[in-house]
Design a protein around this motif. Structure first.
Motif, mmCIF file in Angstrom:
data_model
loop_
_atom_site.group_PDB
_atom_site.id
_atom_site.type_symbol
_atom_site.label_atom_id
_atom_site.label_comp_id
_atom_site.label_asym_id
_atom_site.label_seq_id
_atom_site.Cartn_x
_atom_site.Cartn_y
_atom_site.Cartn_z
ATOM 1 N N LYS A 198 0.833 -1.190 0.000
ATOM 2 C CA LYS A 198 0.000 0.000 0.000
ATOM 3 C C LYS A 198 0.870 1.243 0.000
ATOM 4 C CE LYS A 198 -0.517 -0.375 4.987
ATOM 5 N NZ LYS A 198 -1.435 -0.511 6.095
ATOM 6 N N LYS A 203 15.844 -17.090 13.229
ATOM 7 C CA LYS A 203 14.577 -16.400 13.359
ATOM 8 C C LYS A 203 14.036 -15.973 11.992
ATOM 9 C CE LYS A 203 12.851 -13.835 17.139
ATOM 10 N NZ LYS A 203 13.049 -12.998 18.285
ATOM 11 N N ASP A 230 1.214 -18.163 5.723
ATOM 12 C CA ASP A 230 0.100 -17.258 5.993
ATOM 13 C C ASP A 230 0.659 -15.868 6.305
ATOM 14 O OD1 ASP A 230 -2.042 -15.852 7.038
ATOM 15 O OD2 ASP A 230 -2.928 -17.619 7.957
ATOM 16 N N ALA A 244 -1.204 -13.889 9.227
ATOM 17 C CA ALA A 244 -0.924 -14.459 10.546
ATOM 18 C C ALA A 244 0.509 -14.150 10.955
ATOM 19 C CB ALA A 244 -1.168 -15.966 10.525
ATOM 20 N N ARG A 256 2.260 -11.567 10.101
ATOM 21 C CA ARG A 256 2.340 -10.157 10.503
ATOM 22 C C ARG A 256 1.803 -9.973 11.914
ATOM 23 N NH1 ARG A 256 -0.764 -6.866 6.225
ATOM 24 N NH2 ARG A 256 0.274 -5.017 7.039
ATOM 25 N N LEU A 257 0.789 -10.755 12.249
ATOM 26 C CA LEU A 257 0.219 -10.634 13.599
ATOM 27 C C LEU A 257 1.172 -11.147 14.671
ATOM 28 C CD1 LEU A 257 -3.494 -11.570 12.922
ATOM 29 C CD2 LEU A 257 -2.528 -9.321 13.371
ATOM 30 N N MET A 258 2.203 -11.871 14.250
ATOM 31 C CA MET A 258 3.227 -12.299 15.203
ATOM 32 C C MET A 258 4.311 -11.228 15.325
ATOM 33 S SD MET A 258 2.187 -15.327 15.938
ATOM 34 C CE MET A 258 0.500 -14.963 15.515
ATOM 35 N N GLY A 259 4.206 -10.201 14.507
ATOM 36 C CA GLY A 259 5.236 -9.159 14.525
ATOM 37 C C GLY A 259 6.300 -9.366 13.459
ATOM 38 N N ARG A 284 8.047 -8.707 10.086
ATOM 39 C CA ARG A 284 8.052 -7.641 9.087
ATOM 40 C C ARG A 284 8.031 -8.264 7.715
ATOM 41 N NH1 ARG A 284 9.380 -2.918 11.874
ATOM 42 N NH2 ARG A 284 10.269 -3.566 13.845
ATOM 43 N N ARG A 293 -9.361 -6.373 12.890
ATOM 44 C CA ARG A 293 -8.315 -6.177 11.884
ATOM 45 C C ARG A 293 -7.865 -4.722 11.834
ATOM 46 N NH1 ARG A 293 -7.638 -10.186 8.184
ATOM 47 N NH2 ARG A 293 -7.147 -8.775 6.481
ATOM 48 N N SER A 328 -5.550 -4.172 14.905
ATOM 49 C CA SER A 328 -4.205 -4.751 14.810
ATOM 50 C C SER A 328 -3.445 -4.258 13.579
ATOM 51 C CB SER A 328 -4.285 -6.272 14.804
ATOM 52 O OG SER A 328 -5.079 -6.711 13.738
ATOM 53 N N GLY A 329 -4.058 -3.391 12.798
ATOM 54 C CA GLY A 329 -3.317 -2.758 11.709
ATOM 55 C C GLY A 329 -3.349 -3.524 10.403
ATOM 56 N N LEU A 330 -4.171 -4.573 10.310
ATOM 57 C CA LEU A 330 -4.225 -5.324 9.049
ATOM 58 C C LEU A 330 -5.026 -4.575 7.993
ATOM 59 C CD1 LEU A 330 -4.661 -9.053 10.127
ATOM 60 C CD2 LEU A 330 -2.636 -7.926 9.246
ATOM 61 N N SER A 367 -6.468 -0.543 6.972
ATOM 62 C CA SER A 367 -6.288 0.866 7.335
ATOM 63 C C SER A 367 -7.648 1.546 7.325
ATOM 64 C CB SER A 367 -5.390 1.580 6.341
ATOM 65 O OG SER A 367 -4.383 0.709 5.903
ATOM 66 N N ASP A 408 1.970 0.175 11.678
ATOM 67 C CA ASP A 408 2.276 -1.138 11.139
ATOM 68 C C ASP A 408 1.929 -2.212 12.175
ATOM 69 O OD1 ASP A 408 3.899 -2.320 8.779
ATOM 70 O OD2 ASP A 408 4.555 -3.404 10.563
ATOM 71 N N PRO A 409 1.432 -3.371 11.718
ATOM 72 C CA PRO A 409 1.121 -4.436 12.680
ATOM 73 C C PRO A 409 2.296 -4.762 13.602
ATOM 74 C CG PRO A 409 0.351 -5.041 10.504
ATOM 75 C CD PRO A 409 1.061 -3.737 10.352
ATOM 76 N N VAL A 410 3.503 -4.680 13.066
ATOM 77 C CA VAL A 410 4.673 -5.009 13.879
ATOM 78 C C VAL A 410 4.758 -4.084 15.091
ATOM 79 C CG1 VAL A 410 7.178 -5.163 13.894
ATOM 80 C CG2 VAL A 410 5.914 -5.848 11.871
ATOM 81 N N VAL A 470 1.977 -4.992 17.549
ATOM 82 C CA VAL A 470 2.312 -6.212 18.298
ATOM 83 C C VAL A 470 3.330 -5.895 19.387
ATOM 84 C CG1 VAL A 470 3.446 -8.462 18.131
ATOM 85 C CG2 VAL A 470 1.774 -7.787 16.416
ATOM 86 N N HIS A 495 -3.401 -9.967 18.373
ATOM 87 C CA HIS A 495 -4.609 -10.387 17.671
ATOM 88 C C HIS A 495 -4.508 -11.869 17.339
ATOM 89 C CE1 HIS A 495 -7.310 -9.640 13.858
ATOM 90 N NE2 HIS A 495 -7.743 -10.628 14.591
ATOM 91 N N PRO A 532 -6.212 -14.463 15.252
ATOM 92 C CA PRO A 532 -7.176 -14.328 14.172
ATOM 93 C C PRO A 532 -8.202 -15.463 14.103
ATOM 94 C CG PRO A 532 -5.091 -15.063 13.304
ATOM 95 C CD PRO A 532 -4.871 -14.821 14.761
ATOM 96 N N ARG A 575 -5.533 -20.174 11.995
ATOM 97 C CA ARG A 575 -4.392 -19.672 11.226
ATOM 98 C C ARG A 575 -3.048 -20.100 11.830
ATOM 99 N NH1 ARG A 575 -6.908 -15.244 8.394
ATOM 100 N NH2 ARG A 575 -4.955 -14.680 7.405
ATOM 101 N N MET A 580 7.033 -18.627 17.293
ATOM 102 C CA MET A 580 6.639 -17.516 16.412
ATOM 103 C C MET A 580 5.849 -16.468 17.187
ATOM 104 S SD MET A 580 7.880 -17.707 13.432
ATOM 105 C CE MET A 580 7.004 -16.310 12.734
ATOM 106 N N PHE A 582 7.921 -13.801 18.607
ATOM 107 C CA PHE A 582 8.869 -13.389 17.568
ATOM 108 C C PHE A 582 9.632 -12.116 17.911
ATOM 109 C CE2 PHE A 582 10.109 -11.610 13.435
ATOM 110 C CZ PHE A 582 10.755 -12.703 12.908
ATOM 111 N N LEU A 583 8.929 -11.141 18.473
ATOM 112 C CA LEU A 583 9.573 -9.844 18.680
ATOM 113 C C LEU A 583 10.327 -9.764 20.005
ATOM 114 C CD1 LEU A 583 6.955 -7.293 17.344
ATOM 115 C CD2 LEU A 583 9.130 -7.955 16.323
#
Lengths: 387, 238, 319
Positions: free
Chosen positions: A96, A258, A269, A272, A274-277, A279, B49, B52-54, B56, B73-75, B78, B84, B86, B90, B103, B106-107
C-alpha cells in the motif's frame, strides 16, 4: 558403461547448477506466489559482478582475485540486485505504500546506475561505452563526451529515462494509488512485470557488457582425475560440493534462525505472520537476497566450469531451473535440488545418447508432462495451486 | 480508571466501495473481558483487523494506552502488547507446535522470560506439550485453537483480541476454551472477544457490544446486554 | 500526400500481421482468461506449413495459408485439451514450453523424420530437406500485398467480433470472468476453453503464413518467447477483453519501436521499462475491458462502417 558414468557426472554437475538456481525460484514462489522470471538474469548479473570485480581488481590494483572473494562479490551483487528488483518492480504490486518505494527505487536505481557507470568508466574498466557516455551526458556535458561519436544518442536516452521517471512518479501520486489499491494485482500483472524485468536486465546487460561472450578467468584451474576412460574434473566436484554446502547452510538458516522461521511463516500465511510481529517486507527482501545469492553461486561456478559468459546466459538455465523447481514441487526446497539434478542428468543423457539439439525440447517436455501428470511436483508443494 | 486501555472513536473502514464500519466507538478498561457480538458480516472481525493494523481505517481514532495506533504497522502494534489471535486459528501448519509457539514470541528477546511463558502456555494447554514436535497441521481443530491462543499468549499480551475462538468446536471444547479465556483474564490479560456464540460470550464477559451492519447498536454490562429483548431474539435464539 | 517508402509499407504490413496476432491472442488471454505464452509457436506452425506448401508443393497462397492455419488449429485443439486443465502461472509456463518444443521440433524436423523414415525403410520417399533446421527456410514465394494482410486482419476482427457477441462468446467471457462460477452454471468450460484456444491458434497460423510470404525467409528463432511476449504486450496494452484495444495495442506497439529507433540499441532497454511502468500504473491496459466503440461512440461506428480494421490508419493507401 563408462560413457554412461561420464554423462552422469556431467549431468550431476549441470544439475547442481540448475538446483541452485531452482532453489531461488522456489523460495520466492513459496513466499510470494510469484514466478520471478528475472531470476535467470539475476544469475547472469551475479556472474558478471564477479567477473567485473576480478577484472577491476586486476587492472586497478594488480590483484589476482581468488575464488572466494569473487564468489562473495558475485553473491553480494546478485543479492543487491534481487532485493532492488523486488522493491522497485514487485513490491508496488502488493504494497500500500508503493509511492515512496517506487520513487525511491527508480530514482535510487537511476543514481546507482549512473554512479556505477561513472566509476567503472573512469576506472577504465571495459564496461561498454554507451553506459559511460550515458552517465557523463546525464551528469554534466563533460568534454570527454564530445570526442566520442554518437554521443547524442545516450543524451537522448538519458532524457527519455528521466522523462519516464517523472511520468512514473506522477502516475503513482497518492490519488492514483488510492484507485489502484482496489485492483488486486493479478497473476498476469505480476507475471508480465517479471517478464519485463527479465527483458530489461538482458538488454541492459547487452548494453553494458556487450553481446559477445567473455572468457571468465579460471579462478579454479581445471584438473582432471582419470579413472580409466572416465574423467572426473575437480571443477565438477567443486560444483557438487558447493551445492551441498549451500543447501546445508540454507537448511540451517531456514530451520534454525529467526528470519528463516519468519520466512516459513510468511510462506504459510502472510497475515498471521504479521500478527506475530513479522516484518513482511523485510522477510521478503531476505528471501530475494538468499535466492539471488544462491543463483550467483551457480553462475560463478558455471562460469568457471564452462568458461564463457554473456548477457543472455541466464535465459535457458533460468527456464530449466524453473522446470526443476516445478518438477520438485514449487515451494519445496529439497524438491528443487532433486528436480535440478534430474534435469541435469536427463539433459546430459539426451546430449550423450540422443541429440544435443534436442536438449531444450526435453527440458520443456518434462515440464509439460509433470504439469499434466502431477502439477504439485514429485515431492509435493507446500502451496496449493492458486486459482 | 482515568483512561481506557483501548479507546476507539468514530472508526470508519471501507473495503473498496463497501462501508464495513460506520463510526464504531468502543472503550476497554484494563482487566476486562469485553465481547463483541453480532451476525456474520456485522463488522466484528473488521474491527479487530483495524485495531491490529491489518486494514487501514479511513477515519477515526484508535488509542492504546493513551497513544494513537491508527495506521501503524502491525509489527509496531504487536510490540506494544496488543495481540490479535485471528479467526480460523491460522496456525502455521507445516511448522511444529513448538515453532508455532516460538513464532508468537517473535519480537521478544529475553530467552528466560520466553521460556517461562512457554511453561505458562503449557500449563494452560497441557496437550500442546505432548504434541510439541508435531506439525501444527496434524492437530485436531480444538488443539489448533488452543495452539493459536497459546501462540498469542507467547507474545505476552496486555490486550488480547480473540476472533471466534469457539468456531467449529464441539460443545465440550467450547466450554473449555471459555474457561481458559477466563483464566487468562484472571492472570491479568485484558481480552476483547469476538463471538458468534453470543450466549457463551456474554456469560464469560464483563461488558458487551452488539454490532449490526457496521454500527454499535447496543452496549453495556454483559448481563444487561444478555437480558435485552432484542438481543435475546436476534442472537440468543430465545 | 506524404511519400510512402517501402519502409513504411513494411511497417504497415507488420502492423496488420500484429493486429491479427493480438486480436486472436486476446480471445484466449483476454476473453477466455487463459494465460497463453505460446502464440508464437502457432504462428511458427502456420508460417512453416504455408511456406513449405507454396514453395515445395506449389500450392496457391490462399490455400497454403488456410492449410497452415488449419494445422495450427488442429494443434491448438489437440494440445489445448490436456494443457488447458492447468491454470494461471502453470498454464503460462506450459504454453511457453509448448512453443519452445514447436521451435525445437522445427529445427530438428528433418533429422527426426529422416531417422524415422530410415527406421521403417522409407528413406527414399522422404525429402531430405523439409524445414532446413536451424539454417532457416529461404526463398519463400513473395506475396507482398497489403490487401491480403489487411483483408485477413479485417476477417479476423469480424469473425472474432461475431464470436464474442454470440452466445458461445458469452459463455467464453463468463469463463474469463470466473471459471468456477461458469462451470457451476453448467457451461462446458473445457470445451469452450479448448475451442477458443484453437481458434486463436488458427489466426496465429494465418498471421504466420502472411509473415512468411512477406519476409520470404523464416527461421525458427523468429518465433521464440520474445515474439509471444510482444504479442501479449499488445493485448495487455490495449486491454484484456477488448478487441479494439488489441488493434490499438498492435498499432502502438508496432509503431513505438520504429519511433524508438532513434535511440538505436537502447530501444530494447526502454521497451521493458515502459512495460514495467505500464504494469505498475495501469495494469488493466488502455481500454480495460471496454471497446473503443463504447468510448468513441458514433465516431467508431462510422470508421468500422468504412471497413478499416485499424481506426486512424487507412491501410490500403499504399496500393
Amino acid at each position: 558403461m563408462s560413457e554412461f558414468i561420464q554423462q552422469l557426472i556431467n549431468g550431476i554437475a549441470l544439475g547442481s547448477i540448475y538446483g541452485l538456481i531452482a532453489v531461488g525460484y522456489t523460495i520466492v514462489y513459496g513466499i510470494l506466489g510469484l514466478i520471478n522470471f528475472a531470476h535467470g538474469e539475476i544469475y547472469m548479473m551475479g556472474t558478471f559482478s564477479a567477473f567485473l570485480a576480478v577484472q577491476f581488481a586486476k587492472s586497478k590494483f594488480g590483484w589476482e582475485m581468488g575464488f572466494f572473494p569473487a564468489l562473495l562479490i558475485g553473491m553480494l551483487g546478485a543479492a543487491v540486485l534481487g532485493v532492488a528488483i523486488e522493491r522497485i518492480a514487485y513490491r508496488p504490486l502488493r504494497a500500500k505504500s508503493a509511492v515512496p518505494a517506487v520513487m525511491l527505487g527508480l530514482i535510487g536505481g537511476g543514481a546507482a546506475f549512473m554512479l556505477l557507470g561513472g566509476i567503472m568508466g573512469h576506472a577504465g574498466v571495459h564496461f561498454g561505452n554507451p553506459l559511460a557516455l550515458f552517465v557523463s551526458t546525464s551528469v554534466s556535458s563533460s568534454s570527454a563526451v564530445e570526442k566520442v561519436e554518437g554521443a547524442q544518442i545516450p543524451a537522448l536516452v538519458s532524457l527519455a529515462v528521466w522523462a519516464m521517471l517523472a511520468f512514473g512518479v506522477y502516475r503513482l501520486s497518492k490519488e492514483k494509488l488510492a484507485q489502484r489499491k482496489k485492483l488486486k494485482a493479478g497473476t498476469l500483472t505480476a507475471l508480465l512485470t517479471a517478464l519485463g524485468v527479465s527483458l530489461l536486465l538482458q538488454n541492459l546487460g547487452i548494453q553494458m557488457f556487450g553481446a559477445t561472450p567473455k572468457s571468465f578467468p579460471p579462478l579454479v584451474e581445471f584438473y582432471p582425475y582419470e579413472f580409466g576412460s572416465i574423467i572426473l574434473a575437480n571443477q565438477d566436484m567443486l560444483i557438487f560440493g558447493a551445492m551441498v554446502v549451500s543447501m546445508v547452510v540454507l537448511q540451517l538458516i531456514i530451520y534454525k534462525t529467526k528470519i528463516g522461521k519468519a520466512m516459513r511463516a510468511v510462506a504459510v500465511d502472510q497475515d498471521a505472520a504479521r500478527l506475530m510481529g513479522v516484518r513482511l517486507d523485510f522477510t521478503i527482501s531476505c528471501a530475494f537476497a538468499i535466492g539471488s545469492s544462491l543463483a550467483a553461486i551457480a553462475g560463478v561456478l558455471y562460469a568457471i566450469r564452462y568458461t564463457k559468459i554473456d548477457p543472455l546466459m541466464g535465459a535457458l538455465p533460468g527456464a530449466k531451473a524453473f522446470v526443476a523447481a516445478v518438477l520438485g514441487g514449487i515451494g519445496n526446497i529439497p524438491g528443487a535440488v532433486v528436480g535440478g539434478l534430474i534435469m541435469g542428468v536427463t539433459e546430459a543423457l539426451v546430449v550423450g545418447y540422443v541429440s544435443s539439439t534436442l536438449r531444450d525440447a526435453f527440458a520443456f517436455g518434462i515440464l509439460i508432462l509433470i504439469l499434466l501428470v502431477k502439477p504439485t511436483g514429485l515431492m509435493g508443494s507446500n502451496q496449493p495451486e492458486k486459482v | 480508571m482515568s483512561e481506557p486501555l483501548l479507546e476507539i472513536r468514530d472508526l470508519d473502514v471501507f473495503y473498496g466501495a463497501v462501508h464495513a464500519l460506520k463510526g464504531i466507538e468502543i472503550a476497554i478498561d484494563t482487566g476486562e473481558i469485553v465481547t463483541l457480538v453480532g451476525a456474520n458480516g456485522a463488522g466484528k472481525s473488521t474491527t479487530l483487523r483495524a485495531i491490529s493494523g491489518l486494514v487501514s481505517p479511513k477515519r477515526g481514532s484508535i488509542r492504546f494506552e493513551g497513544e494513537s495506533i491508527l495506521g501503524r504497522d502491525p509489527v509496531d502494534i504487536v510490540s506494544r502488547g496488543l495481540i490479535h489471535c485471528p479467526e480460523g486459528r491460522r496456525v502455521f501448519a507445516p511448522m511444529s507446535v513448538l515453532e508455532n509457539l516460538e513464532m508468537g514470541a517473535f519480537l521478544r528477546k529475553d530467552k528466560e522470560v520466553i521460556a517461562r511463558d512457554l511453561e505458562r502456555v503449557y500449563g494452560l494447554f497441557p496437550r500442546l506439550r505432548d504434541r510439541m514436535a508435531q506439525a501444527a497441521g496434524t492437530l485436531s481443530g480444538g488443539e489448533q485453537q488452543m495452539l493459536a491462543i497459546g501462540r498469542s499468549m507467547m507474545a505476552s499480551p496486555r490486550l488480547l483480541l480473540l476472533d471466534e475462538p469457539s468456531l467449529g468446536l464441539a460443545p465440550l471444547l467450547v466450554e473449555e476454551i471459555f474457561r481458559i479465556i477466563k483464566r487468562i483474564n484472571e492472570e491479568g490479560v485484558t481480552v476483547l472477544l469476538v463471538e458468534q456464540n453470543a450466549h457463551m460470550a456474554l456469560k464469560c464477559a464483563h461488558r458487551g457490544y452488539v454490532l449490526e451492519t457496521g454500527k454499535v447498536i447496543l452496549h453495556g454490562a454483559a448481563a444487561d446486554v444478555e437480558k435485552n429483548p432484542m438481543v435475546r431474539e436476534a442472537y440468543l435464539g430465545a | 500526400m506524404i511519400e510512402i517508402s517501402s519502409y513504411h509499407i513494411q511497417v504497415l504490413a507488420f502492423m496488420g500481421i500484429n493486429i491479427i496476432l493480438a486480436v486472436s491472442l486476446n480471445l484466449i488471454n483476454g476473453f477466455t482468461g487463459q494465460f497463453s505464452l505460446g502464440h508464437a509457436g502457432f504462428m511458427a506452425i502456420g508460417a512453416y506449413t504455408a511456406a513449405i506448401l507454396t514453395k515445395a508443393c506449389g500450392w496457391p497462397f490462399l490455400l497454403a495459408t488456410l492449410a497452415g492455419a488449419l494445422l495450427a488449429f488442429a494443434f491448438g485443439l489437440l494440445l489445448g485439451i490436456p494443457i488447458l486443465r492447468l491454470k494461471g502461472d502453470y498454464l503460462a509456463i506450459a504454453t511457453f514450453g509448448l512453443s519452445e518444443i514447436v521451435r525445437v521440433a522445427i529445427v530438428n524436423f528433418d533429422d527426426v523424420t529422416m531417422k524415422a523414415a530410415t527406421l521403417v525403410g522409407l528413406q527414399d520417399l522422404v525429402p531430405k530437406e523439409i524445414t532446413r533446421g536451424a539454417l532457416g527456410y529461404p526463398a519463400i514465394p513473395e506475396v507482398k500485398s497489403l490487401v491480403w494482410i489487411y483483408g485477413w486482419a479485417f476477417v479476423t476482427c469480424l469473425i472474432l467480433r461475431n464470436i464474442v457477441r454470440s452466445s458461445e462468446g458469452r459463455a467464453i467471457s463468463s469463463i474469463g470472468e470466473d471459471e468456477l462460477a461458469a462451470e457451476s452454471l453448467g457451461i462446458n468450460t473445457a470445451r469452450y476453453k479448448t475451442l477458443s484456444f484453437a481458434i486463436g491458434a488458427f489466426f496465429a497460423g494465418v498471421a504466420g503464413a502472411l509473415f512468411a510470404h512477406w519476409v520470404t525467409y523464416i527461421k525458427a528463432d523468429l518465433f521464440k518467447i520474445d515474439k509471444s511476449i510482444e504479442i501479449l504486450l499488445m493485448v495487455v496494452l490495449g486491454g484484456m477483453g477488448s478487441l479494439s484495444g488489441s488493434v490499438l495495442g498492435a498499432v502502438v506497439l508496432t509503431l513505438l519501436p520504429e519511433y524508438l529507433r532513434v535511440f538505436a540499441q537502447w530501444r530494447m532497454v526502454i521497451y521493458p521499462i515502459l512495460l514495467i511502468l505500464l504494469m505498475l500504473t495501469r495494469p488493466e491496459g488502455l481500454l480495460g475491458r471496454r471497446e473503443l466503440s463504447t468510448i468513441l461512440g458514433v465516431l467508431y461506428t462510422r470508421a468500422m462502417g468504412r471497413g478499416g480494421p485499424a481506426p486512424g490508419n487507412p491501410p490500403v493507401a499504399a496500393e
